[in-house]
Design an enzyme around this catalytic site. Structure first.
Site, PDB file in Angstrom:
ATOM      1  N   GLY A  76      87.277  15.949 -10.592  1.00  0.00           N
ATOM      2  CA  GLY A  76      87.053  14.738  -9.809  1.00  0.00           C
ATOM      3  C   GLY A  76      85.717  14.873  -9.111  1.00  0.00           C
ATOM      4  O   GLY A  76      84.955  15.798  -9.415  1.00  0.00           O
ATOM      5  N   TYR A 149      85.756  24.925  -9.515  1.00  0.00           N
ATOM      6  CA  TYR A 149      85.520  24.077 -10.696  1.00  0.00           C
ATOM      7  C   TYR A 149      84.354  24.648 -11.511  1.00  0.00           C
ATOM      8  O   TYR A 149      84.431  24.775 -12.739  1.00  0.00           O
ATOM      9  CB  TYR A 149      85.216  22.651 -10.215  1.00  0.00           C
ATOM     10  CG  TYR A 149      84.711  21.707 -11.283  1.00  0.00           C
ATOM     11  CD1 TYR A 149      85.568  21.171 -12.241  1.00  0.00           C
ATOM     12  CD2 TYR A 149      83.362  21.330 -11.308  1.00  0.00           C
ATOM     13  CE1 TYR A 149      85.083  20.293 -13.217  1.00  0.00           C
ATOM     14  CE2 TYR A 149      82.878  20.458 -12.272  1.00  0.00           C
ATOM     15  CZ  TYR A 149      83.745  19.940 -13.228  1.00  0.00           C
ATOM     16  OH  TYR A 149      83.262  19.077 -14.180  1.00  0.00           O
ATOM     17  N   LYS A 153      84.292  26.396 -15.340  1.00  0.00           N
ATOM     18  CA  LYS A 153      83.383  25.923 -16.392  1.00  0.00           C
ATOM     19  C   LYS A 153      82.611  27.102 -16.984  1.00  0.00           C
ATOM     20  O   LYS A 153      82.424  27.189 -18.193  1.00  0.00           O
ATOM     21  CB  LYS A 153      82.401  24.885 -15.828  1.00  0.00           C
ATOM     22  CG  LYS A 153      83.038  23.531 -15.545  1.00  0.00           C
ATOM     23  CD  LYS A 153      83.500  22.869 -16.820  1.00  0.00           C
ATOM     24  CE  LYS A 153      84.017  21.472 -16.632  1.00  0.00           C
ATOM     25  NZ  LYS A 153      84.726  20.962 -17.800  1.00  0.00           N
TER      26      LYS A 153
HETATM   27  P1  NAD Z   1      87.854  12.362 -16.523  1.00  0.00           P
HETATM   28  O1  NAD Z   1      88.634  12.980 -15.404  1.00  0.00           O
HETATM   29  O2  NAD Z   1      87.692  10.896 -16.550  1.00  0.00           O
HETATM   30  O3  NAD Z   1      88.441  12.837 -17.923  1.00  0.00           O
HETATM   31  C1  NAD Z   1      89.142  14.044 -18.088  1.00  0.00           C
HETATM   32  C2  NAD Z   1      90.432  13.708 -18.788  1.00  0.00           C
HETATM   33  O4  NAD Z   1      91.168  14.930 -18.993  1.00  0.00           O
HETATM   34  C3  NAD Z   1      91.357  12.789 -17.960  1.00  0.00           C
HETATM   35  O5  NAD Z   1      91.639  11.595 -18.661  1.00  0.00           O
HETATM   36  C4  NAD Z   1      92.606  13.620 -17.747  1.00  0.00           C
HETATM   37  O6  NAD Z   1      93.817  12.872 -17.802  1.00  0.00           O
HETATM   38  C5  NAD Z   1      92.532  14.597 -18.910  1.00  0.00           C
HETATM   39  N1  NAD Z   1      93.353  15.764 -18.633  1.00  0.00           N
HETATM   40  C6  NAD Z   1      93.379  16.509 -17.492  1.00  0.00           C
HETATM   41  N2  NAD Z   1      94.322  17.455 -17.589  1.00  0.00           N
HETATM   42  C7  NAD Z   1      94.906  17.283 -18.809  1.00  0.00           C
HETATM   43  C8  NAD Z   1      95.963  17.955 -19.472  1.00  0.00           C
HETATM   44  N3  NAD Z   1      96.609  18.979 -18.895  1.00  0.00           N
HETATM   45  N4  NAD Z   1      96.317  17.523 -20.699  1.00  0.00           N
HETATM   46  C9  NAD Z   1      95.694  16.465 -21.284  1.00  0.00           C
HETATM   47  N5  NAD Z   1      94.675  15.796 -20.708  1.00  0.00           N
HETATM   48  C10 NAD Z   1      94.291  16.217 -19.470  1.00  0.00           C
HETATM   49  O7  NAD Z   1      86.427  13.108 -16.505  1.00  0.00           O
HETATM   50  P2  NAD Z   1      85.086  12.750 -17.275  1.00  0.00           P
HETATM   51  O8  NAD Z   1      84.111  12.312 -16.262  1.00  0.00           O
HETATM   52  O9  NAD Z   1      85.364  11.908 -18.451  1.00  0.00           O
HETATM   53  O10 NAD Z   1      84.646  14.222 -17.739  1.00  0.00           O
HETATM   54  C11 NAD Z   1      84.880  14.715 -19.049  1.00  0.00           C
HETATM   55  C12 NAD Z   1      84.476  16.183 -19.118  1.00  0.00           C
HETATM   56  O11 NAD Z   1      83.108  16.325 -18.735  1.00  0.00           O
HETATM   57  C13 NAD Z   1      85.271  17.080 -18.175  1.00  0.00           C
HETATM   58  O12 NAD Z   1      85.500  18.318 -18.801  1.00  0.00           O
HETATM   59  C14 NAD Z   1      84.350  17.274 -16.991  1.00  0.00           C
HETATM   60  O13 NAD Z   1      84.609  18.469 -16.304  1.00  0.00           O
HETATM   61  C15 NAD Z   1      82.999  17.286 -17.696  1.00  0.00           C
HETATM   62  N6  NAD Z   1      81.917  16.875 -16.769  1.00  0.00           N
HETATM   63  C16 NAD Z   1      81.843  15.591 -16.331  1.00  0.00           C
HETATM   64  C17 NAD Z   1      80.830  15.240 -15.456  1.00  0.00           C
HETATM   65  C18 NAD Z   1      80.695  13.833 -14.939  1.00  0.00           C
HETATM   66  O14 NAD Z   1      79.771  13.560 -14.176  1.00  0.00           O
HETATM   67  N7  NAD Z   1      81.546  12.901 -15.317  1.00  0.00           N
HETATM   68  C19 NAD Z   1      79.890  16.195 -15.022  1.00  0.00           C
HETATM   69  C20 NAD Z   1      80.019  17.483 -15.490  1.00  0.00           C
HETATM   70  C21 NAD Z   1      81.017  17.833 -16.379  1.00  0.00           C
END
Ligand code: NAD
Length: 325
Positions: A76, A149, A153
């Site tokens: 989050g 977090y 990673k």
């Molecule tokens: P998001 O929270 O919208 O998507 C992550 C998804 O993972 C969610 O839909 C959640 O329901 C699913 N999830 C969590 N636990 C789960 C489980 N046990 N089983 C099945 N599904 C599960 O986040 P996002 O912004 O789409 O990010 C996607 C990826 O990119 C993540 O790994 C995040 O750490 C990484 N990331 C995102 C950002 C950003 O700015 N959005 C920055 C750095 C890294």
């Protein structure tokens, strides 16, 4: 027909990625705890299940895929990852997902596996000067991420790279820097700065005040979702493993970001800085390596993505107010 699997397909980046893969002609399976919140999934097949559970992962990865994108994570914005309250869940849940998925990918001899790491894995000591943060890929060690977090990673990117070395798994690892855009979480506590600020501005009357966490001088860069998807696909289909930054180099302070959004809204709104969870003082993507290796860089300035995002969140706010009335 080529097949792709998107883990985290119910999330922000995953749901956009599914759409893009469909538009390229892939057969796509999505997997997530939940379906996308703001749109129907474009996936041909969607497994709703918990990827911490090995039996679910066996079902999700029951066959060969040309491309697997692992985006599922317990994550989050600052209000979720910097308060300390979710540390155990974040580490436990995301590690389990990655441990399960990487093993199944080896069993199914998957063509290419993309893993989404985060800029949160960079050491906090290089990000204390808001005007001069250091986030080039080889500045990762000695490791000192600012959150659990970030530690997870770092562990998981090493996990994928170890499977690459020991089992020949064809992995790609990217470190995202603040991805934002339409159809992303904008309320409820997991939203990140651009969405939270768009929501606050949309909810505030002309002449009002919005609260911004910290002194507002902390810096970041933000990348629009469409550019992020371009980077993911280009990296996955390249022969460069990474880890590599996928982000924008247009660094702004959080107050500047708020001012840009206020400008887009056309309202007169002032900013009140209040104490809150903020993370490191400065962070900016360093795109030298990705430009050199796969010739990728963002194509549009921050303001363009913000305009689209503000318009979408403003609509969401209006619709939810209408529903309550
Ligand atoms: P998001 O929270 O919208 O998507 C992550 C998804 O993972 C969610 O839909 C959640 O329901 C699913 N999830 C969590 N636990 C789960 C489980 N046990 N089983 C099945 N599904 C599960 O986040 P996002 O912004 O789409 O990010 C996607 C990826 O990119 C993540 O790994 C995040 O750490 C990484 N990331 C995102 C950002 C950003 O700015 N959005 C920055 C750095 C890294």
């Amino acid at each position: 027909m080529k097949k792709a699997l998107v883990c985290g397909a119910g999330g922000f980046i995953g749901s956009h990625l599914v759409k893009r893969l469909k538009s390229e002609g892939f057969w796509v399976r999505g997997a997530d705890l939940k379906f996308p919140e703001y749109d129907k999934t474009a996936a041909d097949d969607f497994v709703q299940g918990d990827l911490r559970d090995q039996t679910v992962c066996n079902k999700v990865l029951d066959q060969y895929f040309d491309e697997v994108y692992q985006l599922a994570a317990d994550m989050g914005g600052a209000g979720y990852i910097f308060t300390g309250e979710n540390d155990a869940n974040v580490m436990h849940n995301s590690s389990l997902i990655n441990l399960n998925i990487v093993e199944r990918c080896v069993k199914q001899k998957i063509g290419r596996v993309f893993y989404s790491s985060s800029a949160c894995m960079y050491p906090a000591y290089n990000q204390e000067d808001p005007d001069n943060p250091k986030c080039n890929e080889d500045s990762a060690y000695p490791a000192a991420p600012d959150s659990e977090y970030g530690w997870e990673k770092l562990f998981s990117e090493r996990l994928y790279l170890a499977f690459n070395r020991n089992y020949g798994l064809n992995v790609r690892v990217a470190r995202f820097h603040n991805i934002f855009g339409i159809l992303g979480t904008w309320k409820g506590g997991k939203e990140k700065a651009p969405a939270a600020l768009c929501r606050k501005v949309a909810e505030t009357e002309d002449g009002g005040v919005i609260e911004v966490w910290g002194d507002g001088k902390q810096t970041r860069s933000f990348l629009y979702i469409d550019e992020c998807i371009d980077g993911i696909l280009r990296l996955t289909r390249s022969d460069w493993t990474g880890p590599v930054n996928i982000g924008s180099e247009e660094m702004v302070s959080i107050n500047q970001l708020a001012e840009m959004i206020i400008g887009i809204s056309g309202k007169k709104i002032s900013i009140k800085n209040i104490p809150g969870p903020v993370g490191v003082r400065g962070r900016n993507s360093d795109n030298k390596l990705i430009e050199e290796k796969i010739n990728w860089k963002p194509t549009q300035p921050l303001i363009e993505g913000l305009k689209q995002t503000y318009t979408w969140i403003n609509e969401q706010v209006k619709t939810s107010v209408d529903t309550i009335v």
